[in-house]
Design an enzyme around this catalytic site. Structure first.
Site, PDB file in Angstrom:
ATOM      1  N   ASN A  80       0.245  -2.239  16.545  1.00 52.10           N
ATOM      2  CA  ASN A  80       0.193  -2.896  15.238  1.00 52.10           C
ATOM      3  C   ASN A  80       1.347  -2.388  14.380  1.00 52.10           C
ATOM      4  OD1 ASN A  80      -0.620  -3.910  12.740  1.00 52.10           O
ATOM      5  ND2 ASN A  80      -2.073  -2.234  12.388  1.00 52.10           N
ATOM      6  N   ARG A  97       1.990  14.236   6.872  1.00 47.54           N
ATOM      7  CA  ARG A  97       2.782  14.671   8.022  1.00 47.54           C
ATOM      8  C   ARG A  97       4.211  15.081   7.643  1.00 47.54           C
ATOM      9  NH1 ARG A  97       0.789   9.512  11.487  1.00 47.54           N
ATOM     10  NH2 ARG A  97      -0.005   8.909   9.431  1.00 47.54           N
ATOM     11  N   ASP A 143       5.645   2.284   3.457  1.00 47.52           N
ATOM     12  CA  ASP A 143       6.469   3.312   4.105  1.00 47.52           C
ATOM     13  C   ASP A 143       7.355   2.732   5.210  1.00 47.52           C
ATOM     14  OD1 ASP A 143       4.528   2.818   6.031  1.00 47.52           O
ATOM     15  OD2 ASP A 143       3.865   4.891   6.232  1.00 47.52           O
ATOM     16  N   ARG A 197      30.475  11.149  -3.726  1.00 50.36           N
ATOM     17  CA  ARG A 197      29.118  11.094  -4.276  1.00 50.36           C
ATOM     18  C   ARG A 197      28.967   9.904  -5.207  1.00 50.36           C
ATOM     19  NH1 ARG A 197      28.404  17.120  -6.075  1.00 50.36           N
ATOM     20  NH2 ARG A 197      26.528  16.312  -7.077  1.00 50.36           N
ATOM     21  N   GLY A 244      -8.299   5.298   2.616  1.00 51.75           N
ATOM     22  CA  GLY A 244      -7.858   4.495   3.749  1.00 51.75           C
ATOM     23  C   GLY A 244      -7.196   3.183   3.357  1.00 51.75           C
ATOM     24  N   THR A 245      -6.506   2.593   4.343  1.00 48.77           N
ATOM     25  CA  THR A 245      -5.740   1.374   4.086  1.00 48.77           C
ATOM     26  C   THR A 245      -6.640   0.187   3.735  1.00 48.77           C
ATOM     27  OG1 THR A 245      -5.688   1.057   6.488  1.00 48.77           O
ATOM     28  CG2 THR A 245      -3.726   2.010   5.483  1.00 48.77           C
ATOM     29  N   LEU A 281       0.855  -1.197   0.000  1.00 44.14           N
ATOM     30  CA  LEU A 281       0.000   0.000   0.000  1.00 44.14           C
ATOM     31  C   LEU A 281       0.890   1.246   0.000  1.00 44.14           C
ATOM     32  CD1 LEU A 281      -2.720  -1.070   2.588  1.00 44.14           C
ATOM     33  CD2 LEU A 281      -2.328  -1.878   0.236  1.00 44.14           C
ATOM     34  N   ALA A 282       0.819   1.992  -1.079  1.00 42.87           N
ATOM     35  CA  ALA A 282       1.718   3.147  -1.209  1.00 42.87           C
ATOM     36  C   ALA A 282       1.004   4.335  -1.844  1.00 42.87           C
ATOM     37  CB  ALA A 282       2.940   2.761  -2.044  1.00 42.87           C
TER      38      ALA A 282
HETATM   39  C1  UD1 Z   1      -1.208   2.368  10.055  1.00 39.81           C
HETATM   40  C2  UD1 Z   1      -2.196   1.477  10.802  1.00 39.81           C
HETATM   41  C3  UD1 Z   1      -1.799   1.429  12.282  1.00 39.81           C
HETATM   42  C4  UD1 Z   1      -0.395   0.944  12.424  1.00 39.81           C
HETATM   43  C5  UD1 Z   1       0.562   1.782  11.592  1.00 39.81           C
HETATM   44  C6  UD1 Z   1       1.944   1.138  11.566  1.00 39.81           C
HETATM   45  C7  UD1 Z   1      -4.334   1.674   9.639  1.00 39.81           C
HETATM   46  C8  UD1 Z   1      -5.688   2.267   9.669  1.00 39.81           C
HETATM   47  N1  UD1 Z   1      -3.528   1.996  10.669  1.00 39.81           N
HETATM   48  O1  UD1 Z   1      -1.368   3.685  10.538  1.00 39.81           O
HETATM   49  O2  UD1 Z   1      -2.654   0.561  12.984  1.00 39.81           O
HETATM   50  O3  UD1 Z   1      -0.003   0.980  13.800  1.00 39.81           O
HETATM   51  O4  UD1 Z   1       0.118   1.872  10.234  1.00 39.81           O
HETATM   52  O5  UD1 Z   1       2.895   1.925  10.930  1.00 39.81           O
HETATM   53  O6  UD1 Z   1      -4.032   0.908   8.751  1.00 39.81           O
HETATM   54  N2  UD1 Z   1      -2.224   4.131   2.234  1.00 39.81           N
HETATM   55  C9  UD1 Z   1      -2.822   3.886   1.015  1.00 39.81           C
HETATM   56  N3  UD1 Z   1      -4.081   4.388   0.810  1.00 39.81           N
HETATM   57  C10 UD1 Z   1      -4.755   5.119   1.727  1.00 39.81           C
HETATM   58  C11 UD1 Z   1      -4.121   5.366   2.970  1.00 39.81           C
HETATM   59  C12 UD1 Z   1      -2.846   4.846   3.199  1.00 39.81           C
HETATM   60  O7  UD1 Z   1      -2.258   3.222   0.150  1.00 39.81           O
HETATM   61  O8  UD1 Z   1      -5.870   5.534   1.440  1.00 39.81           O
HETATM   62  C13 UD1 Z   1      -0.846   3.604   2.456  1.00 39.81           C
HETATM   63  C14 UD1 Z   1       0.129   4.699   2.786  1.00 39.81           C
HETATM   64  O9  UD1 Z   1       0.783   5.143   1.604  1.00 39.81           O
HETATM   65  C15 UD1 Z   1       1.087   4.022   3.759  1.00 39.81           C
HETATM   66  C16 UD1 Z   1       0.260   2.909   4.385  1.00 39.81           C
HETATM   67  O10 UD1 Z   1      -0.890   2.751   3.582  1.00 39.81           O
HETATM   68  O11 UD1 Z   1       2.183   3.442   3.085  1.00 39.81           O
HETATM   69  C17 UD1 Z   1      -0.131   3.209   5.816  1.00 39.81           C
HETATM   70  O12 UD1 Z   1      -0.904   4.403   5.852  1.00 39.81           O
HETATM   71  P1  UD1 Z   1      -0.647   5.491   6.965  1.00 39.81           P
HETATM   72  O13 UD1 Z   1      -1.576   6.624   6.743  1.00 39.81           O
HETATM   73  O14 UD1 Z   1       0.787   5.788   7.072  1.00 39.81           O
HETATM   74  O15 UD1 Z   1      -1.148   4.694   8.262  1.00 39.81           O
HETATM   75  P2  UD1 Z   1      -0.723   4.959   9.762  1.00 39.81           P
HETATM   76  O16 UD1 Z   1      -1.452   6.142  10.280  1.00 39.81           O
HETATM   77  O17 UD1 Z   1       0.734   4.947   9.857  1.00 39.81           O
HETATM   78 CA    CA Z   2       2.462   4.908   8.334  1.00 46.18          CA
END
Ligand code: UD1
Ligand code: CA
Length: 462
Positions: free
Chosen positions: A197, A37, A130, A327, A105-106, A30-31
């Site tokens: 998590n 932030r 990430d 470099r 969302g994830t 998922l990226a």
């Molecule tokens: C997420 C988890 C959290 C966990 C944490 C660990 C969820 C809801 N929460 O939170 O429980 O402790 O990671 O690091 O999953 N992404 C998408 N599409 C979206 C949103 C996000 O592809 O719509 C991808 C982002 O690019 C990222 C990853 O999913 O690589 C995680 O998303 P992020 O927003 O960083 O989640 P956290 O708040 O870190």
């Molecule tokens: Ca994250």
């Protein structure tokens, strides 16, 4: 494990092992996220392509996943998808991409990715893009635990006193996994839970499909959470294994610059350790940055406060630093010495060449045993284009010389202090040039060259 199985070496255990090996694996990365932030800025790449020791964040993830040999890899893109997809096409051609618009969302991202594999029935490893410090071994441990326990889903968790914004692992009084409470939505009691998590999960494909159906978005962010899918699977009574990883603090995602710095620190230490284990003398790993894909021969010495870019090659007996910067793509031959405040870029130095103080060598080919004096500069950029400089074997470039590229300095040639050698003029082999612009010294029969320099340059201080 099959009932009555005595262990991995018994007949039934062998069958389980065969099954573990043969079950197909799909990986969802998922990226699509925006990296809110990180604060934004014109020169900022999409989060997935943030530089992390010479390569993008996502390249580290790719490298951790590669040895698993997944049958399918799906990467979800979204925010600045074109840029990420261009990189994927080049660097990760096996990966299929799925675009997530909008990024809801994830859970939404995972659902779209899984829809790209409608008939897949094996194990699905879900990884957030990430987490550059992810290691293949962590993923293998999770996969092995998942397959051995025959769980519907397994996730890696960690324990830390202050889990901040991470999801909290809620367990039943008996200690079984129940659900994940996202920090933003958690009650004070849930927030006090120290088990978090990591965001690394394996699911049976059918269980994941089921869990991702009907995800709500009635939470603070108004998004579909993958974490809710894990809870939904557990709520069906299916087994969910939350496996506590001993060093899970090293598996956290990069959300802001502090997270990136922590991830880089972890990777940096690992890279230095690998080089040291192979015999490279890194005096102070804490102040040494060696990016990925650097080759250093055993016995070479890297002194403190030195930065070595990706793709550099350093031969046996070389010595770099303190306070040196090589470099990307620099090649140092055997016994080369690069000293303090020397920057080398896109250059090759032959065996025994030396640049020991305050110099810039850019786009230069330096011959064996050549000596680059203090403060020498190869002026490689004319404001529009970069040009190369060649310096022959045994040449001696005097302190403060500026070589304006493109320029060739022949073997055994010398330049006086502060000489400025103009483009294309060059210095023929064996000759000495001085002054601004540099010109050859007339050969003198009765005195040495140093006397001649003084005579030619009456204004030069001694
Ligand atoms: C997420 C988890 C959290 C966990 C944490 C660990 C969820 C809801 N929460 O939170 O429980 O402790 O990671 O690091 O999953 N992404 C998408 N599409 C979206 C949103 C996000 O592809 O719509 C991808 C982002 O690019 C990222 C990853 O999913 O690589 C995680 O998303 P992020 O927003 O960083 O989640 P956290 O708040 O870190
Ligand atoms: Ca994250």
């Amino acid at each position: 494990m099959a009932p009555g199985a005595g262990g991995p070496s018994s007949g039934a255990g062998g069958a389980v092992l065969r099954d573990m090996v043969s079950r197909e694996l799909a990986v969802l990365v998922l990226a699509a996220g925006k990296g809110t932030r990180l604060g934004g800025g014109d020169d900022l790449p999409p989060k997935a392509l943030l530089d992390c020791l010479g390569v993008p964040l996502l390249e580290h993830v790719r490298r951790a996943l590669e040895p698993l040999g997944a049958a399918h890899t799906v990467v979800v893109t979204g925010h600045r998808a074109e840029e990420v997809e261009r990189w994927l096409a080049r660097a990760w051609p096996e990966a299929r991409t799925v675009r997530q618009v909008p990024q809801n969302g994830t859970g939404h991202a995972a659902r779209l990715a899984l829809e790209a594999l409608p008939t897949f029935e094996g194990d699905v490893l879900v990884v957030y893009g990430d987490v550059p410090q992810l290691r293949t071994d962590d993923l293998r441990a999770l996969l092995d635990a998942h397959r051995a326990s025959e769980a519907a889903a397994s996730l890696l968790t960690g324990v830390t006193p202050e889990p901040g914004l991470l999801g909290r692992i809620v367990r039943t009084p008996q200690g079984a996994f129940e659900r994940i409470a996202e920090a933003r939505d958690a009650t004070p009691a849930e927030l006090s839970i120290q088990e978090f998590n990591t965001g690394l999960y394996v699911f049976g494909a059918a269980h994941l499909r089921h869990g991702l159906q009907g995800l709500g978005s009635g939470n603070v962010l108004g998004e579909e959470y993958l974490t809710d899918a894990v809870g939904a699977i557990a709520a069906t009574g299916a087994r969910v294994e939350a496996v506590i990883a001993p060093e899970a603090g090293a598996l956290l995602g990069v959300n802001d610059w502090a997270d990136l710095a922590s991830a880089v620190a972890i990777l940096r230490a690992r890279i230095c350790t690998e080089h040291m284990r192979r015999g490279v003398r890194v005096t102070d790993p804490a102040t040494t940055v060696i990016e990925v894909d650097v080759e250093i021969a055993p016995g070479a010495r890297i002194l403190p406060f030195t930065h070595i870019g990706t793709g550099c090659r350093i031969a046996v007996g070389a010595r770099v630093g303190p306070f040196a910067r090589l470099r990307g793509g620099t090649v140092l031959g055997p016994g080369v010495e690069i000293g303090n405040f020397v920057e080398v870029k896109g250059s090759t130095l032959g065996a025994g060449a030396k640049a020991k103080h305050l110099a810039y060598l850019g786009d230069a080919d330096v011959g064996p045993r050549a000596n680059i004096g203090c403060g020498v500069v190869t002026a490689n950029y004319d404001g529009h284009e970069k040009h190369r400089t060649t310096i022959g074997a045994d040449a001696s470039i005097g302190s403060g010389t500026i070589l304006v590229a493109p320029v060739d300095v022949g073997a055994g040639a010398r330049t006086g202090a502060n000489a400025v050698v103009l483009p294309k003029k060059g210095v023929p082999p064996g000759t000495t040039v001085v002054g601004v612009p540099a010109r050859a010294l007339p050969p003198k029969a009765d005195s040495g060259q140093d006397a001649a320099v003084t005579k030619e340059q009456p204004g030069e201080s001694t």
